[in-house]
Write a protein that holds these residues in place. Structure first.
Motif, mmCIF file in Angstrom:
data_model
loop_
_atom_site.group_PDB
_atom_site.id
_atom_site.type_symbol
_atom_site.label_atom_id
_atom_site.label_comp_id
_atom_site.label_asym_id
_atom_site.label_seq_id
_atom_site.Cartn_x
_atom_site.Cartn_y
_atom_site.Cartn_z
ATOM 1 N N THR A 1 32.066 -12.684 10.255
ATOM 2 C CA THR A 1 31.841 -11.312 9.443
ATOM 3 C C THR A 1 30.856 -11.195 8.365
ATOM 4 O OG1 THR A 1 33.638 -11.985 7.719
ATOM 5 C CG2 THR A 1 34.483 -10.835 9.698
ATOM 6 N N THR A 2 30.139 -12.243 8.293
ATOM 7 C CA THR A 2 29.341 -12.308 7.044
ATOM 8 C C THR A 2 27.854 -12.452 7.713
ATOM 9 O OG1 THR A 2 29.494 -14.714 7.183
ATOM 10 C CG2 THR A 2 30.894 -13.693 5.516
ATOM 11 N N CYS A 3 27.384 -11.714 8.511
ATOM 12 C CA CYS A 3 25.988 -11.529 9.001
ATOM 13 C C CYS A 3 25.319 -10.609 8.047
ATOM 14 C CB CYS A 3 25.962 -10.692 10.515
ATOM 15 S SG CYS A 3 26.812 -9.385 10.527
ATOM 16 N N GLY A 4 26.016 -9.718 7.528
ATOM 17 C CA GLY A 4 25.283 -8.791 6.543
ATOM 18 C C GLY A 4 25.187 -9.569 5.075
ATOM 19 N N SER A 5 26.428 -10.166 4.610
ATOM 20 C CA SER A 5 26.117 -11.036 3.608
ATOM 21 C C SER A 5 25.110 -12.188 3.650
ATOM 22 C CB SER A 5 27.429 -11.764 3.363
ATOM 23 O OG SER A 5 28.609 -10.752 3.205
ATOM 24 N N ALA B 1 27.027 -20.561 1.849
ATOM 25 C CA ALA B 1 28.338 -20.321 2.125
ATOM 26 C C ALA B 1 28.754 -19.474 0.631
ATOM 27 C CB ALA B 1 29.199 -21.234 2.459
ATOM 28 N N ALA B 2 28.543 -20.143 -0.119
ATOM 29 C CA ALA B 2 29.322 -19.480 -1.278
ATOM 30 C C ALA B 2 28.585 -18.171 -1.757
ATOM 31 C CB ALA B 2 28.898 -20.594 -2.542
ATOM 32 N N ALA B 3 27.250 -18.290 -1.531
ATOM 33 C CA ALA B 3 26.400 -16.790 -1.978
ATOM 34 C C ALA B 3 26.990 -15.664 -0.937
ATOM 35 C CB ALA B 3 25.040 -17.223 -1.745
ATOM 36 N N VAL C 1 28.510 -12.313 -2.061
ATOM 37 C CA VAL C 1 28.048 -10.870 -1.588
ATOM 38 C C VAL C 1 29.215 -10.002 -0.807
ATOM 39 C CG1 VAL C 1 26.295 -9.856 -0.293
ATOM 40 C CG2 VAL C 1 25.369 -11.679 -1.792
ATOM 41 N N LYS C 2 29.630 -10.901 0.113
ATOM 42 C CA LYS C 2 30.861 -10.057 0.900
ATOM 43 C C LYS C 2 31.852 -9.437 -0.098
ATOM 44 C CE LYS C 2 33.311 -9.429 4.717
ATOM 45 N NZ LYS C 2 34.078 -10.319 5.402
ATOM 46 N N GLU C 3 32.086 -10.016 -1.149
ATOM 47 C CA GLU C 3 33.215 -9.713 -2.079
ATOM 48 C C GLU C 3 32.648 -8.389 -2.797
ATOM 49 O OE1 GLU C 3 34.099 -12.824 -4.676
ATOM 50 O OE2 GLU C 3 35.454 -13.730 -3.276
ATOM 51 N N ALA C 4 31.393 -8.469 -3.125
ATOM 52 C CA ALA C 4 30.818 -7.261 -3.946
ATOM 53 C C ALA C 4 30.456 -6.181 -3.018
ATOM 54 C CB ALA C 4 29.160 -7.587 -4.307
ATOM 55 N N THR C 5 30.289 -6.296 -1.626
ATOM 56 C CA THR C 5 29.812 -5.023 -0.860
ATOM 57 C C THR C 5 31.360 -4.520 -0.255
ATOM 58 O OG1 THR C 5 29.661 -6.807 1.031
ATOM 59 C CG2 THR C 5 27.614 -5.850 -0.222
ATOM 60 N N ALA C 6 32.229 -5.230 -0.508
ATOM 61 C CA ALA C 6 33.602 -4.725 0.038
ATOM 62 C C ALA C 6 34.238 -3.735 -1.071
ATOM 63 C CB ALA C 6 34.792 -5.891 0.232
ATOM 64 N N ARG C 7 33.937 -3.985 -2.170
ATOM 65 C CA ARG C 7 34.617 -3.382 -3.496
ATOM 66 C C ARG C 7 33.973 -1.829 -3.550
ATOM 67 N NH1 ARG C 7 33.491 -7.879 -6.698
ATOM 68 N NH2 ARG C 7 31.542 -6.986 -7.533
ATOM 69 N N ARG C 8 34.634 -0.955 -3.670
ATOM 70 C CA ARG C 8 34.400 0.558 -3.906
ATOM 71 C C ARG C 8 33.657 1.047 -2.825
ATOM 72 N NH1 ARG C 8 33.377 -1.676 -8.928
ATOM 73 N NH2 ARG C 8 31.235 -1.487 -8.620
ATOM 74 N N LEU D 1 36.009 -6.137 8.599
ATOM 75 C CA LEU D 1 35.009 -5.278 9.250
ATOM 76 C C LEU D 1 33.624 -5.589 8.932
ATOM 77 C CD1 LEU D 1 36.983 -1.738 9.416
ATOM 78 C CD2 LEU D 1 36.902 -3.663 11.082
ATOM 79 N N GLY D 2 33.275 -6.620 8.042
ATOM 80 C CA GLY D 2 32.280 -6.977 7.559
ATOM 81 C C GLY D 2 31.454 -6.125 6.742
ATOM 82 N N THR D 3 30.214 -5.713 6.744
ATOM 83 C CA THR D 3 29.570 -5.210 5.556
ATOM 84 C C THR D 3 29.106 -3.590 6.198
ATOM 85 O OG1 THR D 3 28.750 -7.168 4.701
ATOM 86 C CG2 THR D 3 27.816 -5.224 4.013
ATOM 87 N N PRO D 4 29.613 -2.698 5.460
ATOM 88 C CA PRO D 4 29.075 -1.419 5.749
ATOM 89 C C PRO D 4 27.696 -1.061 5.322
ATOM 90 C CG PRO D 4 30.567 -1.097 3.933
ATOM 91 C CD PRO D 4 30.526 -2.421 4.349
ATOM 92 N N PRO D 5 26.950 -0.248 6.074
ATOM 93 C CA PRO D 5 25.478 0.062 5.687
ATOM 94 C C PRO D 5 25.484 0.590 4.320
ATOM 95 C CG PRO D 5 25.767 0.829 7.876
ATOM 96 C CD PRO D 5 27.352 0.318 7.282
ATOM 97 N N TRP D 6 26.203 1.460 3.727
ATOM 98 C CA TRP D 6 26.008 1.966 2.409
ATOM 99 C C TRP D 6 26.258 1.161 1.200
ATOM 100 C CZ3 TRP D 6 29.585 3.760 5.983
ATOM 101 C CH2 TRP D 6 30.935 3.313 5.498
ATOM 102 N N THR D 7 27.141 0.182 1.575
ATOM 103 C CA THR D 7 27.060 -0.975 0.330
ATOM 104 C C THR D 7 26.215 -1.742 0.416
ATOM 105 O OG1 THR D 7 28.945 -2.152 1.658
ATOM 106 C CG2 THR D 7 29.661 -0.293 0.286
ATOM 107 N N ALA D 8 25.805 -2.196 1.610
ATOM 108 C CA ALA D 8 24.628 -3.271 1.910
ATOM 109 C C ALA D 8 23.358 -2.595 1.038
ATOM 110 C CB ALA D 8 24.440 -3.441 3.350
#
Length: 299
Positions: free
Chosen positions: A61-65, A113-115, A119-126, A137-144
Motif C-alpha cells: 500500500t506504500t507505492c504512493g508514499s 521504509a520509515a519515511a 508519508v503514509k500517515e500524513a496523506t491519510a489524515r483529513r 487503500l493506499g494514497t488518494p491523489p488529492w492528498t498526494a
C-alpha cells in the motif's frame, strides 16, 4: 574518471545544474560494463538504490508514499543526505517532514521504509474532510498532491483518459515537466473492461528527468521510477496510449489514470513533522476530496 564499484552511476532526478547530487543511484551489473547514457533501451529496467539498499516500496500500500519520498528527496538535499547516509541536517531549518520521530540508528532500507510510513500517515489524515483515509487503500491523489513537495512548484490532480484526445496533451505536459527537471507522480490502473476495481487508480509511479547527458532528452521518451520493483524504466510516450497489455513501468497495469502536474508557485516548500522546527502538512486551495479523481486503491 574512475567508475564507482559495480559501475554505479548517479541517477539525476533534478535539473542538470543541480548543485548537489541526489541519493538515487542506478547500478548496472559488472559483467555488462559501464553503459553509455543512451544505451539503456526502452523497456529495460535500471535498478535504483538508496544508500546501497534497493529503493522499493515497503509494502503493498506504500507505492504512493515511496514515490512522494523520492520526489521530495530529488529537491531536498537534507532529505537526500539522510536517506543516503543517515546524516541529519544541522542548523535552524529543521528536519524534512518525511523523517520519522526517531530518525537515528536506522540502516538504509530502514530509513526509506520509515519515511514511507511517515508519508503514509500524513496523506491519510483529513483525506475525507475531517476523516482519515483507510490505510488499506493506499494514497488518494488529492492528498498526494497536498503532500507532494518540490522547490518552486505545487502539484495539481489531473485525471487522464487514454481513450480521449486530451491524453496526448497531458502526457506531453508530463514530458515537458521532466525535461525542465521536475519529477511527476503518475497513478496507473486498468480499465472498465476488467471491472470497476481495475478502472480506478491502483498504483503510483514517478516520471523522472533523464540524465543530463542522455540522448533521449530530445525524444518523446519518459524515464519512469516504478517503486514495487525499485527500478527506472525507459518508455516511449506512444507506448503509454491505448494499451491493452500490462507494462512493467506502470507496475503491471495498462493505463495512466491520473497525473499530478507541477504548477509554479512562489510558496516555500513545506517543512513539517513531529519534533523541533516542524509543523503539520497543510492543504492548498483546490487540494481537497473531489478536486481530482474518485477514490482509489493504490496497491
Amino acid at each position: 574518471m574512475t567508475p564507482e564499484p559495480g559501475w554505479a552511476r548517479r541517477w539525476q532526478l533534478t535539473a542538470p545544474l543541480a548543485a548537489l547530487s541526489r541519493p538515487v543511484r542506478a547500478d548496472w551489473p559488472e559483467a555488462a560494463g559501464p553503459p553509455a547514457p543512451e544505451a539503456a533501451p526502452a523497456g529495460r529496467a535500471i535498478p535504483v538504490h538508496l544508500g546501497g539498499a534497493a529503493a522499493r516500496q515497503v509494502d503493498g500500500t506504500t507505492c504512493g508514499s515511496a514515490v512522494l519520498v523520492m520526489l521530495a528527496a530529488a529537491g531536498d538535499p537534507a532529505l537526500a543526505a539522510w536517506l543516503e547516509t543517515g546524516a541529519l541536517p544541522a542548523g535552524p531549518a529543521g528536519l524534512p517532514p518525511e523523517l520519522p520521530a526517531e530518525p537515528e540508528g536506522l540502516d538504509a532500507a530502514g530509513r526509506f521504509a520509515a519515511a514511507q510510513h511517515r508519508v503514509k500517515e500524513a496523506t491519510a489524515r483529513r483525506a475525507l474532510g475531517p476523516l482519515p483515509w483507510p490505510r488499506a487503500l493506499g494514497t488518494p491523489p488529492w492528498t498526494a498532491a497536498r503532500a507532494a513537495r518540490f522547490p518552486g512548484v505545487r502539484y495539481r490532480v489531473r485525471p487522464v483518459d487514454d481513450g480521449a484526445a486530451g491524453v496526448h496533451g497531458v502526457l506531453a505536459a508530463v514530458l515537458h515537466a521532466t525535461r525542465r527537471g521536475l519529477p511527476v507522480p503518475l497513478y496507473t490502473g486498468g480499465d472498465a473492461r476488467s471491472g470497476l476495481g481495475a478502472a480506478v487508480p491502483r498504483h503510483v509511479v514517478l516520471a523522472v528527468p533523464p540524465p543530463p547527458e542522455a540522448r533521449h532528452r530530445d525524444s518523446a521518451v519518459l524515464d519512469v521510477y516504478e517503486p514495487s520493483g525499485g527500478a527506472v524504466h525507459r518508455v516511449p510516450l506512444a507506448a503509454l496510449v491505448g494499451r491493452t497489455r500490462p507494462h512493467p513501468a506502470l507496475g503491471g497495469w495498462t493505463h495512466v489514470c491520473v497525473a499530478l502536474l507541477p504548477v509554479p508557485t512562489r510558496e516555500p516548500a513545506p517543512r513539517c513533522g513531529p519534533g523541533p522546527h516542524r509543523s503539520d502538512w497543510g492543504g492548498r486551495t483546490g487540494d481537497r476530496p473531489g478536486s481530482g479523481s474518485g477514490p482509489c486503491r493504490t496497491t
